[in-house]
Scaffold this motif. Structure first.
Motif, PDB file in Angstrom:
ATOM      1  N   UNK A 171     -11.406 -10.177   9.568  1.00 33.33           N
ATOM      2  CA  UNK A 171     -12.779 -10.638   9.288  1.00 33.33           C
ATOM      3  C   UNK A 171     -13.564  -9.663   8.429  1.00 33.33           C
ATOM      4  N   UNK A 172     -12.961  -9.202   7.341  1.00 33.79           N
ATOM      5  CA  UNK A 172     -13.686  -8.418   6.359  1.00 33.79           C
ATOM      6  C   UNK A 172     -14.289  -7.127   6.873  1.00 33.79           C
ATOM      7  N   UNK A 173     -15.571  -6.918   6.584  1.00 35.58           N
ATOM      8  CA  UNK A 173     -16.256  -5.663   6.893  1.00 35.58           C
ATOM      9  C   UNK A 173     -16.254  -5.347   8.385  1.00 35.58           C
ATOM     10  N   UNK A 174     -16.418  -6.366   9.231  1.00 32.65           N
ATOM     11  CA  UNK A 174     -16.438  -6.132  10.680  1.00 32.65           C
ATOM     12  C   UNK A 174     -15.109  -5.565  11.160  1.00 32.65           C
ATOM     13  N   UNK A 175     -14.013  -6.105  10.655  1.00 31.06           N
ATOM     14  CA  UNK A 175     -12.692  -5.603  11.044  1.00 31.06           C
ATOM     15  C   UNK A 175     -12.493  -4.176  10.556  1.00 31.06           C
ATOM     16  N   UNK A 176     -12.908  -3.909   9.324  1.00 30.09           N
ATOM     17  CA  UNK A 176     -12.770  -2.552   8.781  1.00 30.09           C
ATOM     18  C   UNK A 176     -13.588  -1.564   9.599  1.00 30.09           C
ATOM     19  N   UNK A 177     -14.806  -1.976   9.954  1.00 27.53           N
ATOM     20  CA  UNK A 177     -15.647  -1.115  10.784  1.00 27.53           C
ATOM     21  C   UNK A 177     -15.050  -0.857  12.154  1.00 27.53           C
ATOM     22  N   UNK A 178     -14.331  -1.838  12.698  1.00 28.93           N
ATOM     23  CA  UNK A 178     -13.709  -1.674  14.013  1.00 28.93           C
ATOM     24  C   UNK A 178     -12.461  -0.805  13.945  1.00 28.93           C
ATOM     25  N   UNK A 179     -11.722  -0.917  12.859  1.00 22.43           N
ATOM     26  CA  UNK A 179     -10.450  -0.205  12.723  1.00 22.43           C
ATOM     27  C   UNK A 179     -10.644   1.252  12.312  1.00 22.43           C
ATOM     28  N   UNK A 180     -11.623   1.517  11.439  1.00 21.55           N
ATOM     29  CA  UNK A 180     -11.790   2.847  10.836  1.00 21.55           C
ATOM     30  C   UNK A 180     -11.809   4.000  11.849  1.00 21.55           C
ATOM     31  N   UNK A 216       0.815  -1.213   0.000  1.00 20.65           N
ATOM     32  CA  UNK A 216       0.000   0.000   0.000  1.00 20.65           C
ATOM     33  C   UNK A 216       0.844   1.256   0.000  1.00 20.65           C
ATOM     34  N   UNK A 217       1.921   1.247   0.761  1.00 18.80           N
ATOM     35  CA  UNK A 217       2.830   2.397   0.779  1.00 18.80           C
ATOM     36  C   UNK A 217       3.556   2.557  -0.547  1.00 18.80           C
ATOM     37  N   UNK A 218       3.987   1.424  -1.109  1.00 16.94           N
ATOM     38  CA  UNK A 218       4.698   1.482  -2.397  1.00 16.94           C
ATOM     39  C   UNK A 218       3.805   2.047  -3.498  1.00 16.94           C
ATOM     40  N   UNK A 219       2.508   1.720  -3.431  1.00 19.17           N
ATOM     41  CA  UNK A 219       1.568   2.207  -4.441  1.00 19.17           C
ATOM     42  C   UNK A 219       0.999   3.582  -4.085  1.00 19.17           C
ATOM     43  N   UNK A 220       1.475   4.135  -2.968  1.00 20.76           N
ATOM     44  CA  UNK A 220       1.109   5.493  -2.526  1.00 20.76           C
ATOM     45  C   UNK A 220      -0.380   5.647  -2.182  1.00 20.76           C
ATOM     46  N   UNK A 221      -0.951   4.599  -1.609  1.00 19.12           N
ATOM     47  CA  UNK A 221      -2.295   4.728  -1.070  1.00 19.12           C
ATOM     48  C   UNK A 221      -2.231   5.425   0.283  1.00 19.12           C
ATOM     49  N   UNK A 222      -3.362   5.968   0.713  1.00 18.70           N
ATOM     50  CA  UNK A 222      -3.407   6.643   2.010  1.00 18.70           C
ATOM     51  C   UNK A 222      -3.273   5.635   3.148  1.00 18.70           C
ATOM     52  N   UNK A 223      -2.895   6.130   4.320  1.00 21.73           N
ATOM     53  CA  UNK A 223      -2.774   5.260   5.489  1.00 21.73           C
ATOM     54  C   UNK A 223      -4.104   4.566   5.784  1.00 21.73           C
ATOM     55  N   UNK A 224      -5.196   5.312   5.644  1.00 28.66           N
ATOM     56  CA  UNK A 224      -6.507   4.730   5.902  1.00 28.66           C
ATOM     57  C   UNK A 224      -6.791   3.540   5.007  1.00 28.66           C
ATOM     58  N   UNK A 225      -6.478   3.686   3.717  1.00 24.26           N
ATOM     59  CA  UNK A 225      -6.755   2.599   2.766  1.00 24.26           C
ATOM     60  C   UNK A 225      -5.931   1.368   3.079  1.00 24.26           C
ATOM     61  N   UNK A 226      -4.614   1.521   3.247  1.00 23.89           N
ATOM     62  CA  UNK A 226      -3.801   0.306   3.411  1.00 23.89           C
ATOM     63  C   UNK A 226      -3.972  -0.348   4.781  1.00 23.89           C
ATOM     64  N   UNK A 227      -4.271   0.416   5.823  1.00 25.63           N
ATOM     65  CA  UNK A 227      -4.522  -0.225   7.117  1.00 25.63           C
ATOM     66  C   UNK A 227      -5.866  -0.943   7.122  1.00 25.63           C
ATOM     67  N   UNK A 228      -6.872  -0.344   6.497  1.00 22.93           N
ATOM     68  CA  UNK A 228      -8.180  -0.994   6.429  1.00 22.93           C
ATOM     69  C   UNK A 228      -8.132  -2.246   5.555  1.00 22.93           C
ATOM     70  N   UNK A 229      -7.399  -2.173   4.451  1.00 21.93           N
ATOM     71  CA  UNK A 229      -7.238  -3.359   3.601  1.00 21.93           C
ATOM     72  C   UNK A 229      -6.475  -4.454   4.341  1.00 21.93           C
ATOM     73  N   UNK A 274      -8.259   4.777  13.498  1.00 26.26           N
ATOM     74  CA  UNK A 274      -7.215   5.402  12.681  1.00 26.26           C
ATOM     75  C   UNK A 274      -7.725   6.660  11.972  1.00 26.26           C
ATOM     76  N   UNK A 275      -8.927   7.112  12.361  1.00 26.32           N
ATOM     77  CA  UNK A 275      -9.526   8.314  11.774  1.00 26.32           C
ATOM     78  C   UNK A 275      -9.674   8.212  10.264  1.00 26.32           C
ATOM     79  N   UNK A 276     -10.029   7.033   9.770  1.00 21.82           N
ATOM     80  CA  UNK A 276     -10.221   6.844   8.333  1.00 21.82           C
ATOM     81  C   UNK A 276     -11.477   7.579   7.880  1.00 21.82           C
ATOM     82  N   UNK A 277     -11.413   8.193   6.701  1.00 23.99           N
ATOM     83  CA  UNK A 277     -12.618   8.892   6.212  1.00 23.99           C
ATOM     84  C   UNK A 277     -13.572   7.904   5.534  1.00 23.99           C
ATOM     85  N   UNK A 278     -14.772   8.394   5.254  1.00 19.76           N
ATOM     86  CA  UNK A 278     -15.809   7.529   4.678  1.00 19.76           C
ATOM     87  C   UNK A 278     -15.400   6.959   3.329  1.00 19.76           C
TER      88      UNK A 278
END
Length: 337
Positions: A129-138, A109-122, A141-145
């Motif tokens: 566990x997919x969507x549940x994990x993303x919902x818990x992490x967002x 994610x860093x090599x491809x220059x994605x935002x911190x929010x994108x690569x940590x959520x991915x 890490x102050x990830x935007x919508x």
């Protein structure tokens, strides 16, 4: 009261999409599951007929709060006793698999220059566990919508591909070895529903193994959320002045949000068998509906133009991460089992 009235239209629309998606899954597409269908129906409607500002308050509430409730309720459906059934090899494999997936997701994610929010959520969505994990992490890490919506869409898309492909791949590699096939599915496929659907394509023995390994990944959610929260706050504190750094460091007490603490408490109580007999079933029902409604809301809020703007690079990232995840799982299964 005014705030509640403002949220009702968006919430009702998301709930109606969730109900419709549930019945579509039951009648015609059981392998996809209601949650995945709700997400994609929401995306289609949200970018065409239901692109309405009046729905924004309700869909924002549904996206944020319902995913949090879903994560918390999930704790009442699992127990720590599952670890005993997996054995030390299973624990080692799961920890290594998750660590490698997270490390590769962050690096690529860093090599491809994605935002911190994108690569940590991915990273979290694929490893845990997919969507549940993303919902818990967002929130941690102050990830935007935008980042949240893109990550959930790509993780669900890749999860659907894995769900259909891994039964075939597992059988080609290990024949009728239910243990190896179950570990491959339970250790890589993103959501719980996708794991069960994928393993069901083989047999019930594979379902049991895959579910146990998936449960262990879910238990690790607490550590992943806490770790990502710490990394985010550390990065933020390094990028700001001293005064703001002190304010950020003072927030460390919130590294583990309320819904993750609730998840852990529910899991502990359930492991001690202190809940009434039907409590876990009720929590599973509520968690499933919270997730489906939240995914419908996320779909309604996702701007397809933003997704398409990232185009080939995003697909390369998601696809590369999935290929690495599966390759790592195959290697670890071969070594440890």
């Amino acid at each position: 009261m005014q705030s509640l009235i403002k949220k009702l239209p968006g919430f009702i629309v998301a709930l109606v999409i969730a109900i419709g998606s549930y019945y579509i899954a039951q009648l015609w597409l059981p392998m996809l599951g209601g949650a995945t269908i709700a997400l994609f129906v929401g995306i289609i409607l949200g970018n065409t007929w239901l692109k309405q500002p009046g729905l924004a308050a309700g869909t924002k509430f549904s996206e944020k709060r319902l995913l949090e409730y879903s994560v918390m309720l999930l704790g009442a459906t699992i127990t720590f006793q599952s670890i005993q059934k997996i054995g030390w090899q299973g624990v080692v494999l799961t920890v290594l698999q998750m660590s490698l997936t997270i490390g590769f997701a962050i690096w690529l994610g860093r090599r491809l220059r994605f935002s911190e929010g994108t690569y940590l959520l991915m990273a979290g969505g694929n490893a845990v566990c997919g969507s549940s994990a993303i919902g818990a992490i967002a929130p941690v890490i102050d990830a935007d919508n935008e980042d949240t919506g893109i990550a959930i869409t790509m993780v669900n898309l890749m999860g659907t591909i894995l769900m259909l492909a891994l039964p075939v791949l597992g059988t080609l590699l290990w024949g009728h070895d239910n243990l190896a096939r179950g570990i491959l599915i339970g250790g890589t496929v993103q959501s719980v529903g996708q794991v069960v659907a994928s393993a069901t394509m083989i047999n019930q023995g594979t379902v049991v193994t895959a579910t146990l390994f998936k449960i262990l990944r879910i238990i690790c959610l607490v550590f992943v959320v806490t770790g990502f929260g710490y990394l985010h706050q550390k990065k933020q504190s390094q990028a700001t002045d001293t005064k703001l750094s002190q304010q950020l460091l003072a927030k460390k007490s919130s590294l583990v949000p309320w819904y993750v603490l609730g998840f852990l408490i529910f899991c502990v109580i359930n492991s001690l068998h202190l809940f009434p007999g039907q409590f876990g079933i009720i929590c599973h029902f509520l968690s499933t509906w919270c997730e489906m409604t939240a995914l419908a809301a996320i779909g309604l809020r996702l701007n397809l133009k933003t997704l398409f703007n990232q185009g080939k690079q995003l697909l390369f990232y998601a696809g590369g991460l999935v290929v690495f995840q599966v390759a790592a799982a195959i290697l670890l299964i071969t070594i440890l089992f």
